[in-house]
Scaffold this active site. Sequence first.
Site, short mmCIF file in Angstrom:
data_model
loop_
_atom_site.label_atom_id
_atom_site.label_comp_id
_atom_site.label_asym_id
_atom_site.label_seq_id
_atom_site.Cartn_x
_atom_site.Cartn_y
_atom_site.Cartn_z
CG HIS A 6 -1.94 1.04 1.31
ND1 HIS A 6 -2.92 1.04 2.27
CD2 HIS A 6 -2.17 2.15 0.56
CE1 HIS A 6 -3.69 2.10 2.11
NE2 HIS A 6 -3.25 2.80 1.09
CG HIS A 8 -1.62 6.05 -2.21
ND1 HIS A 8 -2.45 5.27 -2.98
CD2 HIS A 8 -2.05 5.91 -0.93
CE1 HIS A 8 -3.33 4.67 -2.19
NE2 HIS A 8 -3.11 5.04 -0.94
NE ARG A 69 -2.58 13.90 -4.13
CZ ARG A 69 -3.54 14.60 -3.52
NH1 ARG A 69 -3.72 14.50 -2.22
NH2 ARG A 69 -4.31 15.42 -4.21
CG HIS A 176 -7.75 3.67 -0.70
ND1 HIS A 176 -8.01 4.96 -0.32
CD2 HIS A 176 -6.51 3.38 -0.25
CE1 HIS A 176 -6.95 5.42 0.35
NE2 HIS A 176 -6.03 4.50 0.41
CG HIS A 221 -6.46 3.03 5.86
ND1 HIS A 221 -7.49 3.09 4.96
CD2 HIS A 221 -5.43 3.69 5.27
CE1 HIS A 221 -7.12 3.76 3.88
NE2 HIS A 221 -5.87 4.14 4.05
CD GLU A 282 -2.55 5.24 3.23
OE1 GLU A 282 -2.73 5.34 4.45
OE2 GLU A 282 -3.46 5.42 2.39
NE ARG A 288 2.89 13.17 3.50
CZ ARG A 288 3.00 13.59 2.26
NH1 ARG A 288 3.97 14.42 1.92
NH2 ARG A 288 2.14 13.20 1.35
#
Length: 342
Positions: A6, A8, A69, A176, A221, A282, A288
């Site tokens: 996972h 993006h 994304r 998603h 998730h 992810e 972040r």
Amino acid sequence: MIIDCHGHYTTAPRQHEGWRREQIEAHAAGKAPPPRPAITDGEIRETIAGGQLKLQRERGTDLTIFSPRAAGMGHHLGDATTSEAWARACNELIHRVCSLFPKNFVGVAMLPQSPRVSPKNCLPEIDRVVNEYGFVGINLNPDPSGGHWQDPPLSDRYWYPIYEKMAEYDIPAMIHVSAACNPAYHTTGSHYLNGDTVGFNQLMTSSVFKDFPTIKFIIPHGGGAVPYHWGRFRGLAQDAGLGLLSDLVLNNIFFDTCVYHLPGQELLAKVIPADNILFASEMIGAVRGIDPETGHHYDDTKRYIDQLPLSAEDKAKIFEGNARRVYGRLSGTIAKQSATAA
Ligand SMILES: [Zn+2]
């Protein structure tokens, strides 16, 4: 091999999403969109080498199953025509990343969905990305309206054309959602986790897996609220006379490990069998920052799994084996891309 299922392309060159804004503005003004901007291989290399590839190396992972994304899919914007052009552009960019870094990235597609537009219109794009690009899966948005839930549930035959393609090509779908346009939701918080939970609940009470016994879904998730509330879902299945929840879903539904703290990973691994868990982070994505409690990035999920009291065999399944099984075309694409790299 450690496969992150996972990721993006959140770091795409700026002109890519710039064009998307112009495209939507042009659509609103009843005008044709501008031509697509030029994006050089050098620009793509730069965004990956300093981003996802750097983090793969730092964190000790090998390969990311990579898609456009998710919040940028914006299926609620424009119409079916703008969605089609945007999906093609985003998927092409993923293909270019996979071609430039064939050992590190394998592609998954976004679909040209639009609210209340039959998902039949996604079939040509699925054919294209599988046959021309070697993509191994799709991201399926259960709510193209962006938080208003205007389409039928995933249990409805409305979605069956997509499921037929998934069975035909042996490609799984990650459930998603994209950005929320409903201010009640936070896109990467409540909207994402809600999308995961809603998608699971719709599928578990459906006859989709009786009609398509081989198709597979990844609930990202960490499965939203599902593993934490496994007892509730077991009880709901029992009260509805559906039988055992594990019998209903565990041949077809899998959970990724995008859970950003150790206690959450411990719960996931305790509740869900190792055969149904796929490693994922992810990154570079929604969260972040660095966790002051650990001194490490929240989304450095490999660290948590390394700490789980699981056998080496189970960890190998989570890190690699399950991804190769769930993404039926993955091993073939890895072999093909490795050959081009050599
Ligand atoms: Zn995602």
